[in-house]
Structures are given as structure tokens and as C-alpha cells.
Design a protein around this motif. Structure first.
Motif, PDB file in Angstrom:
ATOM      1  N   ASP A   1      -7.703  -5.024 -11.834  1.00 35.18           N
ATOM      2  CA  ASP A   1      -7.531  -3.871 -11.026  1.00 35.18           C
ATOM      3  C   ASP A   1      -6.381  -3.805  -9.955  1.00 35.18           C
ATOM      4  O   ASP A   1      -6.185  -4.432  -9.074  1.00 35.18           O
TER       5      ASP A   1
ATOM      6  N   LYS B   1      -5.208  -1.805  -7.684  1.00 33.44           N
ATOM      7  CA  LYS B   1      -5.627  -1.228  -6.461  1.00 33.44           C
ATOM      8  C   LYS B   1      -6.398  -2.287  -5.673  1.00 33.44           C
ATOM      9  O   LYS B   1      -6.239  -2.608  -4.479  1.00 33.44           O
TER      10      LYS B   1
ATOM     11  N   ASP C   1      -2.640  -1.036  -0.779  1.00 37.14           N
ATOM     12  CA  ASP C   1      -1.756   0.330  -0.430  1.00 37.14           C
ATOM     13  C   ASP C   1      -0.431  -0.319  -0.700  1.00 37.14           C
ATOM     14  O   ASP C   1       0.559   0.297  -0.151  1.00 37.14           O
TER      15      ASP C   1
ATOM     16  N   ASN D   1       4.332   0.922  -5.086  1.00 38.54           N
ATOM     17  CA  ASN D   1       4.392   0.641  -6.250  1.00 38.54           C
ATOM     18  C   ASN D   1       5.952   0.292  -6.619  1.00 38.54           C
ATOM     19  O   ASN D   1       6.850   0.946  -6.335  1.00 38.54           O
TER      20      ASN D   1
END
Length: 158
Positions: free
Chosen positions: A144, A146, A151, A154
Motif C-alpha cells: 500500500d 499510502k 504524505d 508523488n
């Protein structure tokens, strides 16, 4: 540590193509493309770029380092995610302007999107509609993003 690796000046075609001297040819941006594959399966994991420092770091540490074109920094693959790429073999092509890394991936994934390979979709070829729908070849993510990156921005740019 990376300063210990020396590159030779390119002086002849024979030296570059048949010699034993590492004389990489970086492009106008100071980069070499690097194809990275899984050492034991041959699966293509990613395409990245290396500048001279990233190549030297990869050679001296035995772990993949790249130049992040989006962030404009050296990128030690796995430093944030833990998905480190241990180099099994580093090859340079005939005219020394491209790298091929065969790696073992600690954590079994290489893509920041969460898939094992960055090449997780295919494009249909041959006769058919002008607009092609991509096909997912990997059905499930390995991790995952995330949970791993939180935060962090990307790296994909539009």
C-alpha cells in the motif's frame, strides 16, 4: 565512497566496444538509461536513469541508485520504502551508453504505485480501435503506497 570509482576518457571505438575500461557516455543531460530486471526471473521491474554519481554509488555500494528526473536528486532505491534493490549483476551495453541491472528486491516490489513492476499494464497491439484501453497484467498491489510513503509527494509529473 563514490569518489573511489574512476571513469576513463573515451578515446577510441575499440576502447569503448572491445576494451576493459569503463568509459560511460552520458547524454546531454548527464544521464544514462538503466533497465532494471529481477535477477532470478528476468522480469522487467523499471527503467530509470543514472548520472555519474548514481552509477558510482551503485558500483561501490552494490545497491541501486538512480537520478530522479522529477525531484532532481540522487535516489537510493528503497531508502524511504525499504524496497532496496541489491545488485546481482551490473552490465553496460556495447557503446557504454546504457546500463542493465539485475537485482534482488528486498520487499519484492519496485514500483512506487505499489505493484511489483513499473510495467504493470500492457497496450493491445494489432488491428483494433484507434483508442486503446490499457490492460492490467498485475491484478494486485504488492504494498500500500499510502502506508509506505505517507504524505511524501508523488514523483509522477503531469
Amino acid at each position: 565512497m563514490a569518489a573511489d570509482v574512476q571513469f576513463f576518457k573515451r578515446v577510441s571505438i575499440e576502447q569503448v566496444e572491445e576494451g576493459k575500461e569503463l568509459a560511460p557516455k552520458f547524454d546531454e543531460h548527464g544521464l544514462l538509461p538503466c533497465v532494471t530486471t529481477a535477477a532470478h526471473t528476468g522480469e522487467v521491474l523499471m527503467l530509470g536513469y543514472m548520472n555519474a554519481e548514481a552509477l558510482k554509488l551503485t558500483i561501490t555500494t552494490g545497491e541501486a541508485h538512480y537520478w530522479s528526473r522529477s525531484r532532481q536528486v540522487i535516489w537510493h532505491k528503497g531508502a524511504t520504502s525499504g524496497l532496496t534493490q541489491k545488485v546481482v549483476e551490473l552490465r553496460i551495453d556495447d557503446d557504454q551508453d546504457a546500463i542493465w541491472l539485475r537485482v534482488d528486491v528486498i520487499g519484492d516490489a519496485s514500483c512506487h504505485v505499489g505493484y511489483r513492476s513499473c510495467f504493470y499494464r500492457s497496450v493491445p497491439t494489432g488491428e483494433g480501435p484507434a483508442v486503446r484501453e490499457l490492460h492490467f497484467e498485475e491484478r494486485e498491489k504488492t504494498f500500500d503506497p499510502k502506508a509506505v510513503y505517507g504524505d511524501a509527494p508523488n514523483p509522477t509529473q503531469l
